[in-house]
Write a protein that holds these residues in place. Structure first.
Motif, PDB file in Angstrom:
ATOM      1  N   MET A  54      21.617  46.880  21.831  1.00 32.70           N
ATOM      2  CA  MET A  54      21.669  48.955  21.066  1.00 32.70           C
ATOM      3  C   MET A  54      22.384  49.247  22.347  1.00 32.70           C
ATOM      4  O   MET A  54      22.683  50.320  22.450  1.00 32.70           O
ATOM      5  CB  MET A  54      19.856  48.771  21.779  1.00 32.70           C
ATOM      6  CG  MET A  54      18.881  47.882  20.852  1.00 32.70           C
ATOM      7  SD  MET A  54      17.541  48.797  20.578  1.00 32.70           S
ATOM      8  CE  MET A  54      17.587  50.544  20.133  1.00 32.70           C
ATOM      9  N   ASN A  55      22.351  48.956  23.608  1.00 38.18           N
ATOM     10  CA  ASN A  55      23.298  49.416  24.617  1.00 38.18           C
ATOM     11  C   ASN A  55      24.207  49.742  24.335  1.00 38.18           C
ATOM     12  O   ASN A  55      25.731  50.583  24.634  1.00 38.18           O
ATOM     13  CB  ASN A  55      22.817  49.364  26.337  1.00 38.18           C
ATOM     14  CG  ASN A  55      21.503  50.047  26.783  1.00 38.18           C
ATOM     15  OD1 ASN A  55      21.235  51.228  26.141  1.00 38.18           O
ATOM     16  ND2 ASN A  55      20.382  49.234  27.478  1.00 38.18           N
ATOM     17  N   ASN A  56      24.797  48.304  23.838  1.00 37.16           N
ATOM     18  CA  ASN A  56      25.865  48.320  23.991  1.00 37.16           C
ATOM     19  C   ASN A  56      26.997  49.122  22.560  1.00 37.16           C
ATOM     20  O   ASN A  56      27.857  49.387  22.625  1.00 37.16           O
ATOM     21  CB  ASN A  56      26.759  46.595  23.677  1.00 37.16           C
ATOM     22  CG  ASN A  56      26.830  46.062  24.882  1.00 37.16           C
ATOM     23  OD1 ASN A  56      26.511  46.618  25.659  1.00 37.16           O
ATOM     24  ND2 ASN A  56      26.654  44.865  24.974  1.00 37.16           N
ATOM     25  N   ARG A  57      26.050  49.650  21.715  1.00 36.46           N
ATOM     26  CA  ARG A  57      26.286  50.506  20.438  1.00 36.46           C
ATOM     27  C   ARG A  57      25.658  51.655  20.046  1.00 36.46           C
ATOM     28  O   ARG A  57      25.744  52.459  19.236  1.00 36.46           O
ATOM     29  CB  ARG A  57      25.392  48.977  19.657  1.00 36.46           C
ATOM     30  CG  ARG A  57      26.122  47.744  18.949  1.00 36.46           C
ATOM     31  CD  ARG A  57      25.142  47.349  18.316  1.00 36.46           C
ATOM     32  NE  ARG A  57      26.231  45.837  17.653  1.00 36.46           N
ATOM     33  CZ  ARG A  57      25.500  44.724  17.092  1.00 36.46           C
ATOM     34  NH1 ARG A  57      25.091  45.189  16.313  1.00 36.46           N
ATOM     35  NH2 ARG A  57      26.214  43.794  17.190  1.00 36.46           N
ATOM     36  N   GLY A  58      25.390  52.094  21.561  1.00 36.77           N
ATOM     37  CA  GLY A  58      24.972  53.470  21.913  1.00 36.77           C
ATOM     38  C   GLY A  58      23.428  54.112  20.996  1.00 36.77           C
ATOM     39  O   GLY A  58      23.835  55.096  21.058  1.00 36.77           O
ATOM     40  N   ALA A  59      22.640  52.913  21.062  1.00 37.69           N
ATOM     41  CA  ALA A  59      21.181  53.526  20.688  1.00 37.69           C
ATOM     42  C   ALA A  59      20.472  52.800  22.103  1.00 37.69           C
ATOM     43  O   ALA A  59      19.790  52.325  21.925  1.00 37.69           O
ATOM     44  CB  ALA A  59      21.233  51.843  20.112  1.00 37.69           C
ATOM     45  N   THR A  60      20.290  54.005  22.423  1.00 37.82           N
ATOM     46  CA  THR A  60      20.366  54.171  24.456  1.00 37.82           C
ATOM     47  C   THR A  60      18.619  54.309  24.125  1.00 37.82           C
ATOM     48  O   THR A  60      18.074  54.703  23.555  1.00 37.82           O
ATOM     49  CB  THR A  60      20.575  55.091  25.221  1.00 37.82           C
ATOM     50  OG1 THR A  60      20.695  56.277  24.576  1.00 37.82           O
ATOM     51  CG2 THR A  60      22.005  54.809  25.453  1.00 37.82           C
ATOM     52  N   GLU A  61      18.038  54.409  25.799  1.00 38.44           N
ATOM     53  CA  GLU A  61      16.899  54.478  24.999  1.00 38.44           C
ATOM     54  C   GLU A  61      16.575  55.783  24.336  1.00 38.44           C
ATOM     55  O   GLU A  61      15.412  56.154  24.050  1.00 38.44           O
ATOM     56  CB  GLU A  61      15.814  54.422  26.443  1.00 38.44           C
ATOM     57  CG  GLU A  61      14.423  54.628  26.707  1.00 38.44           C
ATOM     58  CD  GLU A  61      14.276  53.649  28.054  1.00 38.44           C
ATOM     59  OE1 GLU A  61      12.732  54.151  28.447  1.00 38.44           O
ATOM     60  OE2 GLU A  61      14.478  53.883  28.617  1.00 38.44           O
ATOM     61  N   LYS A  62      17.157  56.579  24.853  1.00 37.20           N
ATOM     62  CA  LYS A  62      16.805  58.127  24.811  1.00 37.20           C
ATOM     63  C   LYS A  62      17.345  58.435  23.005  1.00 37.20           C
ATOM     64  O   LYS A  62      16.166  59.545  22.478  1.00 37.20           O
ATOM     65  CB  LYS A  62      17.999  59.226  24.893  1.00 37.20           C
ATOM     66  CG  LYS A  62      17.615  59.307  27.128  1.00 37.20           C
ATOM     67  CD  LYS A  62      18.504  59.846  27.349  1.00 37.20           C
ATOM     68  CE  LYS A  62      18.423  60.715  28.398  1.00 37.20           C
ATOM     69  NZ  LYS A  62      19.858  61.560  29.103  1.00 37.20           N
ATOM     70  N   VAL A  63      18.141  57.924  22.329  1.00 35.16           N
ATOM     71  CA  VAL A  63      18.036  57.829  20.936  1.00 35.16           C
ATOM     72  C   VAL A  63      16.328  57.569  20.487  1.00 35.16           C
ATOM     73  O   VAL A  63      16.374  58.089  19.226  1.00 35.16           O
ATOM     74  CB  VAL A  63      19.174  56.443  20.242  1.00 35.16           C
ATOM     75  CG1 VAL A  63      19.127  56.624  18.913  1.00 35.16           C
ATOM     76  CG2 VAL A  63      20.711  56.718  20.491  1.00 35.16           C
ATOM     77  N   VAL A  64      16.311  56.625  20.875  1.00 33.29           N
ATOM     78  CA  VAL A  64      14.563  55.703  20.170  1.00 33.29           C
ATOM     79  C   VAL A  64      13.596  56.162  21.203  1.00 33.29           C
ATOM     80  O   VAL A  64      12.322  55.712  21.090  1.00 33.29           O
ATOM     81  CB  VAL A  64      14.676  54.072  19.894  1.00 33.29           C
ATOM     82  CG1 VAL A  64      15.448  53.654  18.474  1.00 33.29           C
ATOM     83  CG2 VAL A  64      14.348  53.971  21.122  1.00 33.29           C
ATOM     84  N   ALA A  65      13.776  57.462  21.710  1.00 32.81           N
ATOM     85  CA  ALA A  65      12.398  57.962  22.868  1.00 32.81           C
ATOM     86  C   ALA A  65      11.553  58.235  21.416  1.00 32.81           C
ATOM     87  O   ALA A  65      11.355  58.973  20.256  1.00 32.81           O
ATOM     88  CB  ALA A  65      12.966  59.697  23.079  1.00 32.81           C
TER      89      ALA A  65
END
Length: 115
Positions: free
Chosen positions: A70-81
């Motif tokens: 997810m981090n490698n594709r830009g879907a960080t923890e903030k994206v799924v907050a």
């Protein structure tokens, strides 16, 4: 003696992580679903990130990709907050009627691949 205890502990930790990981056989790829709504809970941890989404019909548990992917594709923890509105496309569980595995998610108009 201390060395054998150390290696035994390391082995136990590694095997427990491997056992916690699961395959995708318990999801029905012939019945795609889209779940849309606000994120109620979010666990950004391995082996897979998991969120719950309050959809119009019920609260879904959505299994996402491993956090490194997810981090490698830009879907960080903030994206799924918690509080983010999300659309998750994927496959329902054959075991738990309120669970799905996401193939892709869309948040704020941006789509992220989970596979």
């Amino acid at each position: 003696m201390t060395r054998s205890v150390f290696f035994s502990a390391v082995f136990a930790l590694l095997t427990s992580a491997a056992l916690a990981h699961h395959g995708w056989g318990s999801y029905d790829a012939s019945k795609a679903v889209t779940v849309t709504g606000p994120i109620v809970t979010s666990k950004f941890e391995n082996p897979h990130a998991t969120i719950t989404v309050r959809a119009s019909d019920k609260v879904w548990t959505v299994t996402l990709a491993p956090t490194s992917r997810m981090n490698n594709r830009g879907a960080t923890e903030k994206v799924v907050a918690v509080g983010q509105n999300i659309s998750a496309y994927g496959y329902p569980s054959t075991v738990d009627k309120d669970e799905m595995r996401a193939e892709r998610i869309t948040v704020n108009g941006k789509t992220y691949e989970m596979r």
